[in-house]
Design a protein around this motif. Structure first.
Motif, PDB file in Angstrom:
ATOM      1  N   SER A  69      45.317 -80.291  -7.329  1.00  9.67           N
ATOM      2  CA  SER A  69      45.674 -79.252  -8.300  1.00  9.67           C
ATOM      3  C   SER A  69      44.527 -78.285  -8.442  1.00  9.67           C
ATOM      4  O   SER A  69      43.367 -78.626  -8.181  1.00  9.67           O
ATOM      5  N   LEU A  70      44.853 -77.072  -8.863  1.00 14.48           N
ATOM      6  CA  LEU A  70      43.839 -76.056  -9.152  1.00 14.48           C
ATOM      7  C   LEU A  70      44.243 -75.364 -10.448  1.00 14.48           C
ATOM      8  O   LEU A  70      45.271 -74.681 -10.503  1.00 14.48           O
ATOM      9  N   GLY A  71      43.443 -75.577 -11.489  1.00 15.55           N
ATOM     10  CA  GLY A  71      43.667 -74.902 -12.761  1.00 15.55           C
ATOM     11  C   GLY A  71      42.906 -73.589 -12.777  1.00 15.55           C
ATOM     12  O   GLY A  71      41.728 -73.537 -12.414  1.00 15.55           O
ATOM     13  N   LEU A  72      43.577 -72.528 -13.184  1.00 15.71           N
ATOM     14  CA  LEU A  72      42.974 -71.199 -13.226  1.00 15.71           C
ATOM     15  C   LEU A  72      43.037 -70.678 -14.658  1.00 15.71           C
ATOM     16  O   LEU A  72      44.115 -70.358 -15.153  1.00 15.71           O
ATOM     17  N   SER A  73      41.914 -70.641 -15.320  1.00 17.33           N
ATOM     18  CA  SER A  73      41.838 -70.081 -16.675  1.00 17.33           C
ATOM     19  C   SER A  73      41.058 -68.780 -16.571  1.00 17.33           C
ATOM     20  O   SER A  73      39.830 -68.768 -16.592  1.00 17.33           O
ATOM     21  N   LEU A  74      41.805 -67.686 -16.450  1.00 17.14           N
ATOM     22  CA  LEU A  74      41.207 -66.414 -16.061  1.00 17.14           C
ATOM     23  C   LEU A  74      41.443 -65.332 -17.107  1.00 17.14           C
ATOM     24  O   LEU A  74      42.529 -65.251 -17.698  1.00 17.14           O
ATOM     25  N   SER A  75      40.440 -64.519 -17.288  1.00 14.17           N
ATOM     26  CA  SER A  75      40.594 -63.321 -18.101  1.00 14.17           C
ATOM     27  C   SER A  75      41.713 -62.465 -17.526  1.00 14.17           C
ATOM     28  O   SER A  75      41.780 -62.245 -16.312  1.00 14.17           O
ATOM     29  N   GLY A  76      42.616 -61.995 -18.383  1.00 14.56           N
ATOM     30  CA  GLY A  76      43.722 -61.160 -17.933  1.00 14.56           C
ATOM     31  C   GLY A  76      45.001 -61.909 -17.640  1.00 14.56           C
ATOM     32  O   GLY A  76      46.038 -61.291 -17.392  1.00 14.56           O
ATOM     33  N   CYS A  77      44.966 -63.254 -17.665  1.00  9.82           N
ATOM     34  CA  CYS A  77      46.159 -64.050 -17.341  1.00  9.82           C
ATOM     35  C   CYS A  77      46.899 -64.477 -18.608  1.00  9.82           C
ATOM     36  O   CYS A  77      47.081 -65.671 -18.869  1.00  9.82           O
ATOM     37  N   GLU A  78      47.325 -63.490 -19.387  1.00 13.71           N
ATOM     38  CA  GLU A  78      48.038 -63.784 -20.625  1.00 13.71           C
ATOM     39  C   GLU A  78      49.560 -63.704 -20.478  1.00 13.71           C
ATOM     40  O   GLU A  78      50.287 -64.120 -21.368  1.00 13.71           O
ATOM     41  N   GLN A  79      50.031 -63.147 -19.354  1.00 14.66           N
ATOM     42  CA  GLN A  79      51.467 -62.922 -19.195  1.00 14.66           C
ATOM     43  C   GLN A  79      52.033 -63.808 -18.093  1.00 14.66           C
ATOM     44  O   GLN A  79      51.492 -63.878 -16.986  1.00 14.66           O
TER      45      GLN A  79
END
Length: 350
Positions: A69-79
C-alpha cells in the motif's frame, strides 16, 4: 515480506517512509513538492514514483515488487475527484509502484499519526485551518480559505495584524493601545525598508506570503522580551484559534470522545510559541461548556507515518503502531475547570 509506504507532501517538499510488516521504518527519503494544483497531476505522480523507486533501491526492494500500500497525505488533495484522478495516473503510468492507494489531504496524515479514530487537526503555520474527522468518516472544517478570506491565528495573520496596527496608528485612524516603536522597527528591518511606502510592493506586486509570514518569528522574540504590542498580537491569534475549535465542536460524535478526551493535533510553527498563546487560548475555550477533555498534542514524527497507516488500513492490513510514541502533549483542558494559576511553558523556537 510486504512493505507499506507513506508520503507527507507539501507545496515545496515531500517526505516518504517505507515500513515493514512489523511497523518499523526500513527506509526514508525526501523529494520535491507534490501539490498537484501547482504542478499538475502527471508531474505530481512522477515525483511520487521517483521517491518510491529511490527508496526501494536504498532498501534493496526490487522495483518490480509493488508496495502492499501507499498512503498519500498531500497538500491540495481535499477533493475526491482529483484524488481519484491522481490514483488512476499512478496506476496507469507506474503499475508496479503499489497495490493499494489511500489519497487524502496533508491534514489527514497529521491526524492519523496521533490517533486511529480521528479528532481535530488545528493548523497554525504560514496559514491556518481547522478540520474535524469522526470515526465514521464524517468531517467538518473551519478555515483553510487562504489569506484573502481567512488564515486567522496564523503566522501570516499575526504579521499582517502587526503591520496593520502600525499603519492605522501612524494614520491616526485607530490608535494602538501599546507603543508601536519596536514593532515598526522590526517591520523595517524584516523588509529592508525605510518608509511605509517602501512596504507597498511587498503587499502587492512582490507579495510573498511565506516571507511576509516569517515576520511572525521576529515578533515572537519581541513578545518574549515583553513588548506589549507583540504580546497582544499573539493573544489575539490565540482567541481566533480557540474560536476555530469551538466552531467544529457541535459536529463531534460521541464515539470520538468515548475515552473522555478529544485529540487536537496542533500543526505549524506558531504552536512553538504556545507560551505566548496559552493564557488567552484557555480563557477563550473556558467560555464554552465541554463534556470532555481537550488534549492538545504536537506530533514528533513525520505525518508520513499517518499516511502509511491510512494506506495499510486501505489494504486491510493491521500494521502495528504505537501512537503514544508519535506525539507529545502540549496541554490538557479539563471539563468545567476554572482558570487559575495558568502555568506558562517555555517556547521551543520556530
Amino acid at each position: 515480506m510486504r512493505y507499506f509506504g507513506g508520503i507527507e507532501g507539501g507545496a515545496t517538499h515531500s517526505h516518504l517512509i517505507i515500513c515493514d510488516e512489523s511497523g518499523a521504518s526500513v527506509g526514508t527519503t525526501s523529494g520535491l513538492g507534490t501539490n498537484h494544483w501547482g504542478i499538475g497531476i502527471p508531474t505530481c505522480a512522477r515525483r511520487i514514483a521517483d521517491m518510491v523507486e529511490r527508496c526501494k533501491d536504498e532498501c534493496n526492494i526490487p522495483r518490480d515488487i509493488p508496495l502492499a500500500s501507499l498512503g498519500l497525505s498531500l497538500s491540495g488533495c481535499e477533493q475526491e475527484a482529483t484524488n481519484r484522478e491522481l490514483e488512476l495516473e499512478l496506476r496507469r503510468t507506474f503499475p508496479t509502484l503499489a497495490e493499494n492507494y489511500a489519497v487524502s489531504s496533508d491534514t489527514m496524515g497529521s491526524m492519523f499519526t496521533a490517533s486511529s479514530i480521528g479528532g481535530i487537526v488545528l493548523i497554525s503555520g504560514t496559514g491556518s485551518n481547522c478540520l474535524l474527522r469522526n470515526p465514521d468518516g464524517s468531517m467538518a472544517n473551519c478555515g483553510g480559505w487562504g489569506h484573502f478570506l481567512g488564515d486567522e491565528g496564523s503566522a501570516w495573520f499575526i504579521s499582517y495584524r502587526a503591520t496593520k496596527v502600525v499603519f492605522d496608528h501612524m494614520d491616526n485612524l485607530v490608535k494602538s493601545p501599546f507603543p508601536i516603536d519596536r514593532t515598526w522597527a522590526l517591520i523595517r528591518e524584516h523588509f529592508s525598508i525605510e518608509t511605509r511606502y517602501d512596504l507597498l510592493p511587498y503587499c502587492y506586486a512582490k507579495f510573498d506570503k511565506p516571507f511576509f509570514a516569517n515576520l511572525c518569528e521576529k515578533l515572537a522574540r519581541n513578545a518574549e522580551a515583553g513588548d506589549k504590542l507583540a504580546l497582544s498580537l499573539f493573544h489575539e491569534a490565540a482567541i481566533h484559534l480557540a474560536h476555530m475549535i469551538k466552531a467544529v465542536l457541535p459536529q463531534v460524535h460521541e464515539d470520538l470522545v468515548k475515552s473522555g478526551n478529544l485529540n487536537i493535533v496542533c500543526v505549524g510553527s506558531v504552536w512553538s510559541s504556545w507560551n505566548l498563546l496559552q493564557e488567552a487560548f484557555i480563557n477563550e475555550i473556558s467560555k464554552t461548556s465541554i463534556d470532555y477533555n481537550l488534549k492538545l498534542v504536537r506530533i514528533t514524527k513525520s505525518s508520513a507515518y499517518g499516511a502509511c497507516y491510512l494506506g495499510a488500513d486501505s489494504a486491510k492490513f493491521e500494521l502495528p503502531r504505537n501512537y503514544a510514541d508519535n506525539f507529545v502533549v502540549l496541554h490538557v483542558h479539563p471539563t468545567s475547570t476554572p482558570i487559575k494559576n495558568v502555568v506558562t511553558a517555555r517556547a521551543s523556537g520556530y
